[in-house]
Each structure stands twice: as structure tokens, then as C-alpha cells.
Design an enzyme around this catalytic site. Structure first.
Site, PDB file in Angstrom:
ATOM      1  N   THR A 124      36.171  27.054  40.065  1.00  0.00           N
ATOM      2  CA  THR A 124      37.635  27.162  40.074  1.00  0.00           C
ATOM      3  C   THR A 124      38.261  26.092  40.975  1.00  0.00           C
ATOM      4  OG1 THR A 124      39.425  28.561  40.950  1.00  0.00           O
ATOM      5  CG2 THR A 124      37.256  28.945  41.854  1.00  0.00           C
ATOM      6  N   ASP A 125      39.481  25.710  40.656  1.00  0.00           N
ATOM      7  CA  ASP A 125      40.195  24.764  41.530  1.00  0.00           C
ATOM      8  C   ASP A 125      40.541  25.396  42.876  1.00  0.00           C
ATOM      9  OD1 ASP A 125      42.258  26.472  40.764  1.00  0.00           O
ATOM     10  OD2 ASP A 125      43.587  24.892  40.009  1.00  0.00           O
ATOM     11  N   GLU A 126      40.401  26.721  42.974  1.00  0.00           N
ATOM     12  CA  GLU A 126      40.762  27.387  44.236  1.00  0.00           C
ATOM     13  C   GLU A 126      39.812  27.027  45.372  1.00  0.00           C
ATOM     14  OE1 GLU A 126      42.173  31.406  43.955  1.00  0.00           O
ATOM     15  OE2 GLU A 126      42.742  31.123  41.865  1.00  0.00           O
ATOM     16  N   TYR A 148      37.649  35.417  47.869  1.00  0.00           N
ATOM     17  CA  TYR A 148      37.255  34.995  46.512  1.00  0.00           C
ATOM     18  C   TYR A 148      36.892  33.517  46.479  1.00  0.00           C
ATOM     19  CZ  TYR A 148      37.929  32.929  41.932  1.00  0.00           C
ATOM     20  OH  TYR A 148      37.765  32.165  40.803  1.00  0.00           O
ATOM     21  N   LYS A 152      33.290  31.570  45.771  1.00  0.00           N
ATOM     22  CA  LYS A 152      33.060  30.588  44.711  1.00  0.00           C
ATOM     23  C   LYS A 152      32.590  29.250  45.316  1.00  0.00           C
ATOM     24  CE  LYS A 152      33.506  30.849  40.789  1.00  0.00           C
ATOM     25  NZ  LYS A 152      32.474  31.268  39.779  1.00  0.00           N
TER      26      LYS A 152
END
Ligand code: TYD
Length: 334
Positions: A124-126, A148, A152
Site C-alpha cells: 500500500t502507499d500508506e 496498519y 504492511k
């Protein structure tokens, strides 16, 4: 060709499996899914009887389940299995560390032991954290700020460490905020659409001026397949839609399209702790590989609203039981 897809009963995974079976007529897919709250057999009801598809229930943290799903061998593993919702990670971080880090480790060990030719980690870009200006490129440092995104990022770092240490043939994709059919109604767009269709209010966090880059799930699934087939081993690829929208602009569009009013149907609530203001990714690398998003966001949003309107029998059962407990825990006191 046989691919093992993990978490294929979830939102992006199920859309990926449908696309892959459709586009690759001789491909076989094994789907290993733990059937957590977000893993929904209804997401793939239409391909259950397809002879090239096999479902195995199991957890990626369980080496025996992974070995069973690999069977006498696979040509690639694509890992969609993850705990994904930031708000849930704030309430209960442990499940995120377990699936997103330990589960990734178990899969990487299986890839190593069985000499699986390709492993793709769906990320994810997060993991880049809050980006106040510019766009994150694949080599930027990871600055995750929620349980979260930290989980990741931990998974991504394991994947890259296996590449450096054991030469494992890995790839990583980092997708931006994804929307479209079959998304569990805890995330912004499906939560707001289903609330609005029901005449309920929608909870906007803080000032609603946070920015996300929106990517249609079909574009995301195509991007992952493209990187799996054409990407350079050991590399990371950002996959973004190029649609930076504020949450409040999305809210306005959804409210108007559902025939509701901003005055009566929007409730501003206390902001999410550690809420990242903005994500933005540079997608030059994935585009150089020959992928580009196709779906216009305003059009995709209208189609998505129409899908939820036409598929009430899909989402209605999801907004009951455990979901209502979660909704109360998450929103009642804000
Ligand atoms: P979300 O769909 O949870 O994705 P992510 O946090 O992974 O980006 O949320 C998208 C944006 O919408 C995010 O800025 C948080 C905001 N949001 C709300 O304002 N209200 C809500 O009820 C939810 C679920 C999200």
C-alpha cells in the site's frame, strides 16, 4: 500456469482472480483464504464452479495450510491476505502484526523451500506515511504512522530482506486507495454509499480535507497482474490512480448522487488519531512497464454507487452482527 492467490475472497483479491481467470484462459488459480470478517465467499460466487479455480480455507500464518495450498507446485504466489482497515488497527493492532508480518514471513519461507519462481507482495502507499507535498517514489524511506501501515511496512521489509539475503524472486506493488464493487462496507466509499442509500448520516473525520489518490479496483488488479508478469524481480512498483480528491469532495459527490443533503446527512466527528493528511505516489515506474489506469474517477464513482444500489443483497447481510458491534465501538462516542 498455476498461481496461488492468498486472501482471494477479499475485495482486491477477488477482483484480481476474476480478471486473471478471464484474461488468461489456461491459468489455474488456487485461492487460500482464512475467511475472516472481510473474506466473503459471495465475492466469487460467479466463478465457484469454474474448473480452473480451487478454494482452500486456511491462514497464511499456518505453514501446513500454505503447504497444502501449494500442493505439487505453483508458478507464482500473489499475497493479498492482510488485515487492512486503519481504524480496526487502532482498536486492535495485534491481528495486523500477525497476518501482515508473520503471515508474509510464512509465505516467504514457503517460496524459499519450494523454489516458487515468483512472489508478489500486494502492499500500500500508506507505508510511505504522510506526504505533505510531491509524490512518493519507490525508493523513498518508509514512515508508516498507523499500526496498519507499520505492519504492511514490516511485511515489505521482510520481502526485500529475503531478496537481499536468499535471492528470493520477489516483487512488491504499492497501491493507492482502491474503490469499486465488492469492497467491505467499513471503508470510506462503500460505508458512505450504503449509509446514504439507507438514509443514514455519514461520519466525516476532522475537517474532511485529507487527500487520497483513488484507484479503481479493475485498474489496481490489472496493475498487479502486469507487474507479476512483466516486473523486474527485486523491484517495487507504485500503482496509483492519479485522482487526488479530498474526503469532503467525495462525500459531497456521494451525498448528491444518492439524493441526500450535506446539511442533514453529514456528521463531522472527532478525527482519527495519527490521521495521515495526504498520500500521493509517483507511478512513472509502473507506467514505463506498460500499465496505466483507465477509469475516470467521477465516472467510476457513479458506477460504484450504481453497483451498491443494484447489489443490496450482497452488502445488506454484511452490515449486521459483528459489523454493528464494530460500528458502535468505532463511531458511537465521537
Ligand atoms: P479509508 O477508506 O479507511 O482508507 P485509508 O484510511 O486506508 O486511506 O479512509 C479513507 C479516508 O476517509 C481517510 O482519510 C479517512 C476518511 N474516513 C472518514 O472520514 N470517515 C470514515 O468513516 C472512514 C471509514 C474514513
Amino acid at each position: 500456469m498455476r498461481w496461488l492467490v492468498t486472501g482471494g475472497l477479499g475485495f482486491i483479491g477477488s477482483n484480481f482472480i476474476r480478471l486473471a481467470l478471464h484474461e488468461r484462459p489456461s491459468l489455474e488459480v488456487v485461492n487460500l483464504d482464512a475467511m475472516t470478517y472481510a473474506g466473503n465467499p459471495a465475492n466469487l460466487r460467479d466463478i465457484e464452479a469454474e474448473p480452473r479455480y480451487r478454494f482452500v480455507q486456511g491462514d497464511i500464518c499456518d505453514p501446513a495450510a500454505v503447504a497444502h495450498a501449494i500442493g505439487d507446485g505453483v508458478d507464482a504466489i500473489v499475497n493479498f491476505a492482510a488485515e487492512t482497515h486503519v481504524d480496526r488497527s487502532i482498536l486492535d493492532p495485534e491481528a495486523f502484526l500477525r497476518t501482515d508480518i508473520l503471515g508474509t514471513h510464512v509465505l516467504l519461507e514457503a517460496v524459499r523451500e519450494r523454489s516458487v519462481p515468483r512472489y508478489l507482495q500486494v502492499s500500500t502507499d500508506e507505508v510511505y506515511g504522510d506526504v505533505s507535498e510531491g509524490e512518493s517514489t519507490e525508493n523513498d524511506p518508509l514512515r508508516p504512522r498507523s499500526p496498519y501501515s507499520a505492519s504492511k511496512a514490516g511485511g515489505d521489509l521482510q520481502v526485500l530482506a529475503y531478496r537481499a539475503t536468499y535471492g528470493t524472486p520477489v516483487l512488491i506493488t504499492r497501491g493507492s486507495n482502491t474503490y469499486g464493487p465488492y469492497q467491505y462496507p467499513e471503508k470510506l466509499i462503500p460505508l458512505f454509499v450504503t449509509n446514504l442509500l439507507d438514509g443514514q448520516q455519514v461520519p466525516v473525520y476532522g475537517d474532511g480535507l485529507q487527500i487520497r489518490d483513488w484507484l479503481h479496483v479493475q485498474d489496481h488488479a490489472r496493475g498487479i497482474m502486469h507487474v507479476l508478469e512483466c516486473g523486474e524481480v527485486g523491484h517495487v512498483y507504485n500503482i496509483g490512480g492519479g485522482n487526488p480528491w479530498t474526503n469532503i469532495d467525495i462525500t459531497r459527490s456521494l451525498v448528491e448522487s444518492c439524493g441526500r443533503s450535506m446539511d442533514t446527512h453529514v456528521r463531522y466527528v472527532i478525527d482519527r488519531p495519527g490521521h495521515d493528511r495526504r498520500y500521493a505516489v509517483d507511478t512513472t515506474k509502473a507506467r514505463a512497464l506498460g500499465w496505466a489506469p483507465r477509469k475516470d474517477f467521477a465516472q467510476g464513482l457513479l458506477e460504484t454507487i450504481a453497483w451498491y444500489r443494484d447489489n443490496e443483497s450482497w452488502w445488506r447481510p454484511l452490515k449486521s452482527g459483528e459489523f454493528l458491534d464494530y460500528y458502535k465501538r468505532q463511531y458511537a462516542h465521537r
